[in-house]
Motif scaffolding. Structure first.
Motif, PDB file in Angstrom:
ATOM      1  N   HIS A   1       0.917  -1.023  -0.131  1.00 44.63           N
ATOM      2  CA  HIS A   1      -0.019   0.111  -0.061  1.00 44.63           C
ATOM      3  C   HIS A   1       0.772   1.215   0.105  1.00 44.63           C
ATOM      4  O   HIS A   1       1.680   1.267   0.767  1.00 44.63           O
ATOM      5  CB  HIS A   1      -0.831  -0.049   1.074  1.00 44.63           C
ATOM      6  CG  HIS A   1      -1.861   1.107   1.234  1.00 44.63           C
ATOM      7  ND1 HIS A   1      -2.791   1.452   0.568  1.00 44.63           N
ATOM      8  CD2 HIS A   1      -1.777   2.194   2.145  1.00 44.63           C
ATOM      9  CE1 HIS A   1      -3.566   2.559   0.664  1.00 44.63           C
ATOM     10  NE2 HIS A   1      -2.875   3.113   1.630  1.00 44.63           N
ATOM     11  N   ARG A   2       0.718   1.982  -1.098  1.00 39.47           N
ATOM     12  CA  ARG A   2       1.680   3.164  -1.224  1.00 39.47           C
ATOM     13  C   ARG A   2       3.111   2.573  -1.205  1.00 39.47           C
ATOM     14  O   ARG A   2       4.199   3.367  -0.664  1.00 39.47           O
ATOM     15  CB  ARG A   2       1.407   4.328  -0.348  1.00 39.47           C
ATOM     16  CG  ARG A   2       0.200   5.046  -0.302  1.00 39.47           C
ATOM     17  CD  ARG A   2      -0.135   6.056   0.714  1.00 39.47           C
ATOM     18  NE  ARG A   2      -0.284   5.466   2.016  1.00 39.47           N
ATOM     19  CZ  ARG A   2      -0.859   6.415   3.067  1.00 39.47           C
ATOM     20  NH1 ARG A   2      -0.596   7.659   2.828  1.00 39.47           N
ATOM     21  NH2 ARG A   2      -0.820   5.786   4.172  1.00 39.47           N
ATOM     22  N   ARG A   3       3.408   1.675  -1.792  1.00 38.49           N
ATOM     23  CA  ARG A   3       4.769   0.873  -1.918  1.00 38.49           C
ATOM     24  C   ARG A   3       5.337   0.385  -0.779  1.00 38.49           C
ATOM     25  O   ARG A   3       6.489   0.033  -0.689  1.00 38.49           O
ATOM     26  CB  ARG A   3       5.539   2.072  -2.582  1.00 38.49           C
ATOM     27  CG  ARG A   3       5.428   2.573  -3.847  1.00 38.49           C
ATOM     28  CD  ARG A   3       6.593   2.909  -4.841  1.00 38.49           C
ATOM     29  NE  ARG A   3       6.200   3.373  -6.128  1.00 38.49           N
ATOM     30  CZ  ARG A   3       5.907   2.346  -7.052  1.00 38.49           C
ATOM     31  NH1 ARG A   3       6.037   1.204  -7.034  1.00 38.49           N
ATOM     32  NH2 ARG A   3       5.647   3.013  -8.542  1.00 38.49           N
ATOM     33  N   PHE A   4       4.898   0.325   0.405  1.00 41.90           N
ATOM     34  CA  PHE A   4       5.115  -0.310   1.639  1.00 41.90           C
ATOM     35  C   PHE A   4       4.407  -1.713   1.917  1.00 41.90           C
ATOM     36  O   PHE A   4       3.011  -1.513   1.937  1.00 41.90           O
ATOM     37  CB  PHE A   4       4.935   0.887   2.597  1.00 41.90           C
ATOM     38  CG  PHE A   4       5.203   0.321   4.141  1.00 41.90           C
ATOM     39  CD1 PHE A   4       6.581   0.264   4.376  1.00 41.90           C
ATOM     40  CD2 PHE A   4       4.389  -0.106   5.049  1.00 41.90           C
ATOM     41  CE1 PHE A   4       6.957  -0.446   5.656  1.00 41.90           C
ATOM     42  CE2 PHE A   4       4.557  -0.523   6.178  1.00 41.90           C
ATOM     43  CZ  PHE A   4       5.957  -0.638   6.698  1.00 41.90           C
ATOM     44  N   LYS A   5       5.165  -2.595   2.429  1.00 43.91           N
ATOM     45  CA  LYS A   5       4.431  -3.842   2.860  1.00 43.91           C
ATOM     46  C   LYS A   5       5.000  -4.219   4.281  1.00 43.91           C
ATOM     47  O   LYS A   5       6.486  -4.356   4.303  1.00 43.91           O
ATOM     48  CB  LYS A   5       4.890  -5.052   2.022  1.00 43.91           C
ATOM     49  CG  LYS A   5       4.000  -6.420   2.140  1.00 43.91           C
ATOM     50  CD  LYS A   5       4.170  -7.288   0.647  1.00 43.91           C
ATOM     51  CE  LYS A   5       5.507  -7.611   0.464  1.00 43.91           C
ATOM     52  NZ  LYS A   5       5.412  -8.923  -0.579  1.00 43.91           N
ATOM     53  N   LEU A   6       4.236  -4.573   5.304  1.00 44.20           N
ATOM     54  CA  LEU A   6       4.781  -5.493   6.390  1.00 44.20           C
ATOM     55  C   LEU A   6       4.938  -6.993   5.955  1.00 44.20           C
ATOM     56  O   LEU A   6       3.948  -7.524   5.742  1.00 44.20           O
ATOM     57  CB  LEU A   6       3.987  -5.249   7.422  1.00 44.20           C
ATOM     58  CG  LEU A   6       4.279  -5.648   8.900  1.00 44.20           C
ATOM     59  CD1 LEU A   6       5.634  -5.176   9.200  1.00 44.20           C
ATOM     60  CD2 LEU A   6       3.241  -5.726   9.846  1.00 44.20           C
TER      61      LEU A   6
END
Length: 530
Positions: A272-277
């Motif tokens: 999401h918005r180039r961030f992933k946990l």
């Protein structure tokens, strides 16, 4: 607009598909790849032609393990890389304070020294740092990231006294009952995170510089290798700023991961918005060059000292269970073979309890001294070793001193893993070293130390296997093999253009190949100036 790449060498890295003459990108994804005429027939009316002019196109590289925030933070610190003495380090710190006009009382942080390369052959102490910065609290971080030194003012600010107990799995240096300023492992990590952060605006600018650095080495997917709770507000600001142009996959300690789940619920296991946990991270030992990696046999010249672990067997098993329950991938830092054994035992116990390891794709980070005798268990449990193979060049000569030739030659046993059909990845643990993928490929293929010795000839791999470790297998490690890692229709147009073909140049010249352009989702994000 369609984008057509032509007139160069296109290496798809698809095992069962030939290399291509042309590649078509549409809406950020690969639309077609293959023969020039067949691909050109699929172009639309509006086409941008990219003439490769004989250069080589590959899938972009994926960073299998690094510390994105720490890479950004290095732009806000004193660099001690290349220092050869305590005096060199003092001069760097003094020059920084003078150049940046750091006021008295403000924290000064520095990183990148290696005691193995200092003429003193040992870590500096607090008095050395006091002399360099008498009016400022100072902390310096070892190149490994596992140890460092605080000056007297810093120790006082942090409330560390001669009576302060060291956290489990850590060391607070003392000599004759007096603090030396040196700390390692959990002790250093605990007090380092209490150092105040720089202003938010400075960090956002540093994150942009860090992305440019990764992109200059052909990398479009990077890792936040230890997301602590304190970093979550930085990521909230970074995502709100909208300045992420690379994909970032984060792995947190229990507190950091939980804080991230609360802050970014839409980013759990998906971008999401180039961030992933991506999952959880734990440390099981230290570093071999710092002699804190946990070994099954003592270090060279020692009767009993084998380094040490940082977690109990029960704590490691609990973490594996938690990953299984939460459906989160688990990364474990294991340098020594004793740490590797502890991780493998915990995974085996969890599997017998019903944890689906295949769904977790557990990763063994560094795996420096993973024993050849442990590889069958690695394969059986589906563990992905991520080798820090560039250690062969950067610290191979130190490993010969610390471990003796037998063990030193077997570090990062990629050749043996390849023979057993074990998928593995390579990384640089940036900022420990720069995220130079082509240097890493060169290291894996040649296995030459700084002093020119071939270290572990039998653990060499061929160039294609090395390239697959930083593309195909790295995508698999991130559960992204359907989107990244090869040049195939439907995959993201994450691309790198090189000045020469790594599969055609003499293997000794691999690290001399230059990244000319890097593309993310069909958009150029780095172009080397002529």
């Amino acid at each position: 607009m369609d984008i057509l790449f032509e007139n160069g060498t296109i290496r798809t890295l698809e095992r069962n598909s030939p290399d291509a003459q042309a590649l078509l990108v549409r809406n950020g994804r690969i639309a077609a790849v293959g023969g020039r005429t067949a691909v050109e027939d699929q172009t639309g009316i509006d086409v941008r032609r990219v003439d490769l002019a004989g250069r080589t196109l590959l899938p972009a590289f994926l960073d299998a393990h690094s510390h994105f925030t720490a890479v950004a933070n290095q732009f806000l610190q004193v660099s001690l890389e290349g220092c050869t003495s305590w005096a060199d380090m003092q001069d760097r710190i003094r020059d920084y304070i003078r150049r940046e006009r750091i006021p008295a009382g403000q924290w000064v942080t520095a990183q990148g020294y290696d005691h193995n390369l200092l003429s003193e052959r040992r870590h500096p102490d607090r008095l050395c740092l006091d002399a360099a910065a008498p009016d400022n609290p100072v902390v310096i971080c070892h190149q490994s990231g596992h140890m460092g030194v605080f000056n007297t003012a810093a120790l006082e600010r942090l409330g560390v006294t001669a009576q302060t107990p060291a956290p489990a799995g850590g060391v607070i240096g003392r000599e004759n009952g007096t603090l030396t300023g040196y700390m390692e492992e959990n002790a250093f990590l605990e007090f380092q995170k209490r150092v105040p952060m720089r202003p938010l605006e400075s960090f956002l600018a540093a994150y942009r510089k860090a992305q440019d650095l990764y992109a200059s080495y052909g990398i479009t997917t990077v890792q936040e290798g230890l997301l602590r709770r304190e970093l979550v507000p930085l990521y909230q600001a970074l995502l709100a700023d909208g300045s992420l142009k690379l994909d970032v996959v984060a792995y947190g300690d229990p507190e950091g991961a939980e804080a991230a789940r609360q802050a970014f619920p839409e980013s759990v296991r998906q971008y999401h918005r180039r961030f992933k946990l991506g999952g959880y991270k734990m440390f099981l030992d230290g570093s071999p060059q710092g002699r804190t990696a946990w070994l099954r046999r003592p270090y060279q010249g020692e009767q009993e000292y084998r380094g040490y672990g940082t977690l109990t067997d029960a704590e490691v098993l609990d973490m594996v269970r938690r990953a299984g329950t939460d459906g989160m991938q688990l990364l474990a830092h294991c340098n020594g073979d004793a740490a590797c054994a502890q991780y493998l035992a915990a995974l085996d116990a969890a599997a017998r309890e019903g944890v689906d390891l295949a769904a977790l794709r557990p990763v063994m980070i560094h795996a420096q001294l993973l024993g050849r005798d442990q590889l069958p268990e690695v394969r059986r449990l589906g563990v992905i070793p991520s080798f820090f193979v560039a250690h062969v060049y950067h610290w191979g000569d130190v490993h010969l001193e610390n471990l003796g030739p037998g063990r030193a030659e077997a570090i990062s046993p990629a050749g043996s893993a390849a023979e057993k059909g074990i998928p593995f990845t390579f990384h640089q643990d940036a900022p420990v070293i720069r995220p130079d993928m082509l240097e890493t490929v060169w290291c894996a293929v040649n296995r030459v130390t700084r002093q020119g010795r071939v270290l572990g000839r039998e653990e060499r791999v061929d160039v294609r296997t090395a390239l697959e470790a930083v593309t195909v297998h790295a995508a698999y490690q991130y559960f992204e093999e359907t989107d990244k890692g090869t040049l195939a229709p439907g995959k993201q147009a994450d691309l790198v253009i090189l000045d020469r073909d790594p599969l055609a140049v003499p293997q000794e010249e691999l690290r001399d190949i230059r990244v000319l352009e890097t593309w993310k989702d069909g958009v150029p994000i780095f172009c080397r100036e002529a």
